[in-house]
Scaffold this motif. Structure first.
Motif, PDB file in Angstrom:
ATOM      1  N   ALA A  17       0.835  -1.211   0.000  1.00  0.00           N
ATOM      2  CA  ALA A  17       0.000   0.000   0.000  1.00  0.00           C
ATOM      3  C   ALA A  17       0.869   1.260   0.000  1.00  0.00           C
ATOM      4  O   ALA A  17       0.592   2.223  -0.717  1.00  0.00           O
ATOM      5  N   SER A  18       1.964   1.241   0.789  1.00  0.00           N
ATOM      6  CA  SER A  18       2.864   2.405   0.822  1.00  0.00           C
ATOM      7  C   SER A  18       3.549   2.605  -0.522  1.00  0.00           C
ATOM      8  O   SER A  18       3.713   3.740  -0.994  1.00  0.00           O
ATOM      9  N   HIS A  19       3.936   1.488  -1.171  1.00  0.00           N
ATOM     10  CA  HIS A  19       4.560   1.594  -2.487  1.00  0.00           C
ATOM     11  C   HIS A  19       3.585   2.165  -3.515  1.00  0.00           C
ATOM     12  O   HIS A  19       3.977   2.982  -4.365  1.00  0.00           O
ATOM     13  N   ILE A  20       2.343   1.748  -3.440  1.00  0.00           N
ATOM     14  CA  ILE A  20       1.334   2.249  -4.372  1.00  0.00           C
ATOM     15  C   ILE A  20       1.104   3.747  -4.165  1.00  0.00           C
ATOM     16  O   ILE A  20       1.020   4.531  -5.118  1.00  0.00           O
ATOM     17  N   ILE A  21       1.037   4.145  -2.884  1.00  0.00           N
ATOM     18  CA  ILE A  21       0.820   5.570  -2.581  1.00  0.00           C
ATOM     19  C   ILE A  21       1.988   6.410  -3.086  1.00  0.00           C
ATOM     20  O   ILE A  21       1.802   7.477  -3.690  1.00  0.00           O
ATOM     21  N   ILE A  22       3.209   5.928  -2.857  1.00  0.00           N
ATOM     22  CA  ILE A  22       4.396   6.655  -3.338  1.00  0.00           C
ATOM     23  C   ILE A  22       4.391   6.729  -4.863  1.00  0.00           C
ATOM     24  O   ILE A  22       4.691   7.773  -5.453  1.00  0.00           O
ATOM     25  N   GLY A  23       4.042   5.598  -5.510  1.00  0.00           N
ATOM     26  CA  GLY A  23       3.990   5.585  -6.965  1.00  0.00           C
ATOM     27  C   GLY A  23       2.965   6.559  -7.513  1.00  0.00           C
ATOM     28  O   GLY A  23       3.229   7.278  -8.487  1.00  0.00           O
ATOM     29  N   LEU A  24       1.775   6.616  -6.883  1.00  0.00           N
ATOM     30  CA  LEU A  24       0.743   7.547  -7.329  1.00  0.00           C
ATOM     31  C   LEU A  24       1.171   8.997  -7.112  1.00  0.00           C
ATOM     32  O   LEU A  24       0.903   9.871  -7.951  1.00  0.00           O
ATOM     33  N   PHE A  28       1.668  11.730 -10.031  1.00  0.00           N
ATOM     34  CA  PHE A  28       0.958  13.012  -9.999  1.00  0.00           C
ATOM     35  C   PHE A  28       1.924  14.184 -10.151  1.00  0.00           C
ATOM     36  O   PHE A  28       1.621  15.173 -10.839  1.00  0.00           O
ATOM     37  N   LEU A  29       3.094  14.088  -9.522  1.00  0.00           N
ATOM     38  CA  LEU A  29       4.053  15.189  -9.539  1.00  0.00           C
ATOM     39  C   LEU A  29       4.872  15.236 -10.825  1.00  0.00           C
ATOM     40  O   LEU A  29       5.130  16.315 -11.380  1.00  0.00           O
ATOM     41  N   ILE A  30       5.305  14.072 -11.301  1.00  0.00           N
ATOM     42  CA  ILE A  30       6.232  14.021 -12.432  1.00  0.00           C
ATOM     43  C   ILE A  30       5.520  13.748 -13.751  1.00  0.00           C
ATOM     44  O   ILE A  30       6.038  14.077 -14.820  1.00  0.00           O
TER      45      ILE A  30
END
Length: 259
Positions: free
Chosen positions: A6-13, A17-19
C-alpha cells in the motif's frame, strides 16, 4: 506485507501526480505533427529546434535572464545587510519588519502586479523594463532575507566578536569572517531567487507591454495565436533547466538546509 504494498502504491501515485505532467510535456514537444497533442503524432526534434528560431522567444529569454540575474543581485545587496541586522541586533518591532519584508510572498502576485502598475508605471511614467526590474527585486527580496537569516543563525556570533577584539572593525569582521562563512547561504539565496524570478508570471503579466515581455508571458501570448508543439518543447527545456539548477545547488551547497 499488505501495508508495504500500500505504501509503495501511494508513493507511486504521488510521483506519477508530480512528475507525470513533466513527461507529458516532453513527449508533446517531440511530436512530429503540427499541433500540440498527446500522445504525440510520431517523434521529431523539429519543435525543439524551432524554439531557438523564434525571435520573440530569444528576446524575452534575454529579458528574463537579465531580470533574474540582476534583480536577484539587487535583492541580495539589500537583503544580506537586512538579514544581518535582524539576526544580530535587537531592532524595535523586528518581528513586524520581518512580516513586512515577507509581504511579497504572502500577498497574491496579481495584487502586487496591479499595485505596481497603478503606482509606478502610470503616475511616475516608469519604463516597463525598470518597473519589471523593481518588481522582480521586490519579489526576490523576502527569499534573500529568509535564506541568509537562516545561514546567519547557524553561524556562531562569537567568531565575529573575536575578530573585533583582535582589532578588526565591525565592517571588516563582516567581510572577513561572516560573509565567507555564509557564502553557501548567499549562493542558495541567489539560486532560489533566480528560479523564482525567471518563472514569475502574475506580476510580469501586469507590467509587460508591447515588445517588452518576459519569457513566460511571451509563451502565453504565443499560444493565443499558435497552437504548435514548440511551446511544449520550450516548457520542457525550461523545466529541465530549473531541475538542473536545483540539483547542482543541492549537490554542492546542500540547498535543502536553507529552504
Amino acid at each position: 506485507m499488505s501495508s508495504r504494498w500500500a505504501s509503495h502504491i501511494i508513493i507511486g501515485l504521488t510521483l506519477t501526480f508530480l512528475i507525470g505532467p513533466f513527461f507529458i510535456i516532453i513527449a508533446a514537444g517531440l511530436s512530429a505533427g503540427d499541433f500540440l497533442a498527446f500522445p504525440p503524432e510520431g517523434l521529431s526534434l523539429k519543435w525543439y529546434l524551432k524554439v531557438f528560431e523564434v525571435e520573440s522567444f530569444r528576446d524575452s529569454f534575454a529579458l528574463s535572464m537579465f531580470l533574474a540575474v540582476f534583480g536577484t543581485i539587487a535583492a541580495l545587496i539589500l537583503g544580506v545587510p537586512a538579514a544581518y541586522a535582524l539576526s544580530r541586533y535587537k531592532i524595535p518591532y523586528g518581528e513586524t519588519i520581518k512580516t513586512v519584508v515577507a509581504a511579497p510572498i504572502i500577498v497574491p502576485g496579481i495584487i502586487v502586479g496591479l499595485a505596481l502598475l497603478r503606482y509606478l508605471v502610470v503616475p511616475l511614467n516608469f519604463t516597463i523594463t525598470l518597473a519589471l526590474f523593481l518588481a522582480h527585486t521586490a519579489l526576490v527580496l523576502p527569499y534573500a532575507v529568509r535564506v541568509v537569516s537562516s545561514s546567519l543563525n547557524n553561524l556562531r556570533s562569537d567568531m565575529e566578536e573575536a575578530a573585533v577584539l583582535l582589532g578588526c572593525s565591525r565592517i571588516g569582521a563582516f567581510f572577513r569572517v561572516v560573509l565567507p562563512n555564509i557564502q553557501s547561504g548567499v549562493l542558495a539565496a541567489f539560486i532560489l531567487g533566480f528560479v523564482t524570478s525567471f518563472n514569475q508570471v502574475p506580476v510580469s503579466l501586469f507590467l509587460s507591454g508591447p515588445g517588452v515581455r518576459t519569457l513566460p508571458i511571451d509563451m502565453l501570448s504565443y499560444m493565443e495565436i499558435t497552437y504548435d508543439p514548440s511551446v511544449a518543447a520550450l516548457s520542457a527545456l525550461l523545466a529541465l533547466m530549473s531541475v538542473l539548477i536545483v540539483f547542482v545547488a543541492e549537490k554542492f551547497l546542500g540547498f535543502s538546509r536553507y529552504v
